[in-house]
Enzyme design. Structure first.
Site, PDB file in Angstrom:
ATOM      1  N   LYS A 144      58.831  -4.581 -44.394  1.00 25.91           N
ATOM      2  CA  LYS A 144      59.734  -4.619 -45.555  1.00 25.91           C
ATOM      3  C   LYS A 144      60.729  -5.760 -45.373  1.00 25.91           C
ATOM      4  O   LYS A 144      61.293  -5.934 -44.283  1.00 25.91           O
ATOM      5  CB  LYS A 144      60.489  -3.282 -45.701  1.00 25.91           C
ATOM      6  CG  LYS A 144      59.591  -2.125 -46.146  1.00 25.91           C
ATOM      7  CD  LYS A 144      60.395  -0.867 -46.362  1.00 25.91           C
ATOM      8  CE  LYS A 144      59.501   0.345 -46.571  1.00 25.91           C
ATOM      9  NZ  LYS A 144      59.101   0.579 -47.942  1.00 25.91           N
ATOM     10  N   GLU A 154      63.361  10.724 -49.858  1.00 24.32           N
ATOM     11  CA  GLU A 154      62.318  10.587 -50.881  1.00 24.32           C
ATOM     12  C   GLU A 154      62.501  11.704 -51.897  1.00 24.32           C
ATOM     13  O   GLU A 154      62.886  12.819 -51.527  1.00 24.32           O
ATOM     14  CB  GLU A 154      60.940  10.711 -50.250  1.00 24.32           C
ATOM     15  CG  GLU A 154      60.646   9.647 -49.230  1.00 24.32           C
ATOM     16  CD  GLU A 154      59.223   9.756 -48.711  1.00 24.32           C
ATOM     17  OE1 GLU A 154      58.346   9.111 -49.284  1.00 24.32           O
ATOM     18  OE2 GLU A 154      59.006  10.511 -47.757  1.00 24.32           O
ATOM     19  N   ASP A 207      55.750  12.531 -39.240  1.00 24.84           N
ATOM     20  CA  ASP A 207      55.361  11.620 -40.328  1.00 24.84           C
ATOM     21  C   ASP A 207      56.354  10.467 -40.492  1.00 24.84           C
ATOM     22  O   ASP A 207      55.967   9.348 -40.811  1.00 24.84           O
ATOM     23  CB  ASP A 207      55.273  12.423 -41.642  1.00 24.84           C
ATOM     24  CG  ASP A 207      54.770  11.580 -42.810  1.00 24.84           C
ATOM     25  OD1 ASP A 207      53.747  10.896 -42.639  1.00 24.84           O
ATOM     26  OD2 ASP A 207      55.402  11.609 -43.888  1.00 24.84           O
ATOM     27  N   HIS A 228      58.935   5.387 -38.544  1.00 20.75           N
ATOM     28  CA  HIS A 228      59.829   4.577 -39.375  1.00 20.75           C
ATOM     29  C   HIS A 228      61.303   4.691 -38.961  1.00 20.75           C
ATOM     30  O   HIS A 228      61.985   3.685 -38.802  1.00 20.75           O
ATOM     31  CB  HIS A 228      59.714   4.991 -40.846  1.00 20.75           C
ATOM     32  CG  HIS A 228      58.303   4.966 -41.380  1.00 20.75           C
ATOM     33  ND1 HIS A 228      57.371   4.033 -40.988  1.00 20.75           N
ATOM     34  CD2 HIS A 228      57.663   5.745 -42.294  1.00 20.75           C
ATOM     35  CE1 HIS A 228      56.235   4.252 -41.619  1.00 20.75           C
ATOM     36  NE2 HIS A 228      56.379   5.291 -42.423  1.00 20.75           N
TER      37      HIS A 228
END
Ligand code: BG6
Length: 488
Positions: free
Chosen positions: A183, A217, A236, A241
């Site tokens: 990103k 999210e 996850d 991340h």
């Protein structure tokens, strides 16, 4: 104006070529690099999967996927050229009798050309696929293998995958991908820290009170219930991340932008993470969403979204107070938070500085500065400073941001993270990919936390969909006299 330097011609084979990742991310990323003239026309893209399909059907599947992902940038004329380099091979990579000669016949017969094997499949077949590539004689010197996360489900399974892949490919040929590192705003974190002298003298326990890293999210399971229920938010999102974001925030300046220099610094941070023991489990919060709202419309709770098992204890939200036990960060908490079905979609890193040592402006004046790095959406860097509110009627102090908004500063289409990462793989640039020890160090820390959860009596706490997670997440901060930063 961005300049695109074409990569050398390459071949890429995508295992799981008809799957969700290929359709949503990989094929559109390749198509966009094609549109910008970065992919030479003699390159070869081969999707593979178990289902029989001919080249035409695969091109049609890819066209639908790329058109859906492109929006305004869809270019039908360019597609007719791009699809000529797209092919399909039916392969069950775990079947010893699979038709590897058919796949080989589609590859360029040149062992010197970069040959990328992208494993967009379930991790439990990574080793089988690598062994089959090796047996088929395709693991040339210039071959690279790309492993999608999650690499395993704990330290032991990650090691088994790394060992198995390592039988066929050397470490320099293994690209362990974490798309957050592709990103733009995440890369900007390094530029912000290491190309601006302004921050470095302040970047430690001397001036920083705490750090918050939030990846929120608002979506739910999106058809991935099977995978997600076995994984949960910790495996996850946090293992990869969030820990990567923590590493980039906390690491020492690397000597160079070279791959191993950056990776070595990140590994030091992971190794400095304080283990969370069972008696420290209150430093963490697990949550699971119940029915609530999304964009004002009612949505189901997590348990109702699962097709089978009831009573699942899988967490859809995690908050953790972590510590980086080293000289720079001693005593500075890193609060990590991520969840599904939260009130909005936003990823932020908030660096909160210590208050001024002596307040001369009277009660109720908050004399702290915050650097807020908005990773997505509305990418921006904002430095909140205190200023005098103009006008008579006493001296009023207000916190306002010096605002660097990406959209206003650069009128560019934002490339998807996979675009940059795919081109780096072709170039053989490993700096944004994880080294074996890095993945394993992250698992070691996560395994400790899972163990602590297992011995504790606490299960996930519920929170209604469309909110900011369970009450305990707010309490986690409140106990320390702090609060989660919220855009006002
Ligand atoms: C993936 C996770 O790695 O990242 C998903 O498996 C998550 O559960 C996604 O939704 C978030 O990525 P992004 O780029 O949309 O923030």
């Amino acid at each position: 104006m961005a300049k695109f330097v074409p990569v050398e011609p390459f071949d890429i084979v995508i295992f799981g070529g008809t799957g969700d990742l290929s359709r949503r991310k990989l094929l559109p990323a390749l198509y966009h690099r094609w549109l910008d003239g970065q992919i030479p026309p003699s390159s070869v893209i081969i999707g593979t999967a178990r289902s029989p399909m001919d080249h035409a059907a695969y091109r049609e599947l890819a066209r639908t996927a790329c058109e859906a992902a492109s929006g305004q940038s869809w270019d039908a004329a360019a597609w007719t050229d791009f699809e000529k380099i797209l092919h399909y091979a039916t392969i069950d990579a775990t079947d010893p009798g699979a038709d590897w000669p058919a796949l080989r016949s589609l590859l360029t017969p040149d062992d010197k050309r970069p040959r990328v094997f992208y494993l967009a499949t379930s991790p439990h077949i990574y080793v089988d696929i690598c062994r089959a590539i090796g047996r088929a004689g395709l693991a040339s010197d210039q071959a690279r293998v790309v492993l999608e996360k999650p690499i395993g489900t704990d330290l032991a399974s990650a090691r088994a995958i790394n060992d198995g892949v390592g039988e066929v490919f050397s470490e320099r040929q293994v690209f362990r991908i974490d798309h957050y590192l592709g990103k733009e705003t995440v890369q900007n974190l390094m530029v912000l820290r290491f190309a601006n002298m302004l921050f470095e003298p302040l970047w430690s326990h001397n001036y920083i009170d705490h750090v918050q890293i939030t990846v929120a999210e608002n979506l739910g399971l999106e058809g991935r219930a099977d995978y997600y229920d076995r994984s949960g938010a910790l495996r996850d999102m946090v293992q990869n991340h969030l820990l990567q974001l923590l590493c980039l925030t906390a690491m020492e300046p690397p000597n160079d932008m070279r791959d191993d220099d950056i990776r070595t610094e990140k590994i030091k941070v992971l190794n400095a993470l304080g283990f969370i023991s069972p008696d420290q489990v209150k430093q963490t919060v697990r949550g699971q969403y119940t029915a609530g709202l999304h964009d004002g419309k009612p949505v189901k709770g997590y348990l109702e979204e699962l097709s089978s098992a009831t009573g699942s204890q899988t967490e859809t939200f995690v908050a953790i107070k972590a510590e980086v036990k080293n000289w720079r960060w001693a005593g500075v908490p890193f609060y990590l938070r991520t969840g599904k079905r939260m009130s909005g979609r936003h990823s932020d890193i908030v660096i909160q500085f210590k208050p001024a040592p002596h307040n001369i402006f009277g009660q109720g004046v908050e004399s702290v500065n915050r650097l807020v790095i908005r990773l997505q959406p509305d990418e921006a860097v904002r430095l909140f400073v205190q200023i005098k509110e103009p006008g008579p009627g006493g001296l009023r102090v207000k916190s306002l941001p010096l605002n660097l908004s990406y959209a206003e500063s650069f009128m560019l289409r934002y490339p998807d993270a996979y675009e940059r990462l795919l081109m780096d793989i072709v170039r053989g640039n490993l700096s944004l990919f994880m080294r074996r020890e890095e993945v394993e160090a992250a698992w070691r820390w996560v395994d400790g936390l899972i163990e602590a959860w297992e011995v504790s009596r606490y299960g996930p706490e519920t929170y209604p969909a469309g909110t900011d997670g369970p009450l305990s997440a707010a309490m986690l901060m409140d106990r320390d006299g702090r609060s989660w930063w919220k855009e006002s």
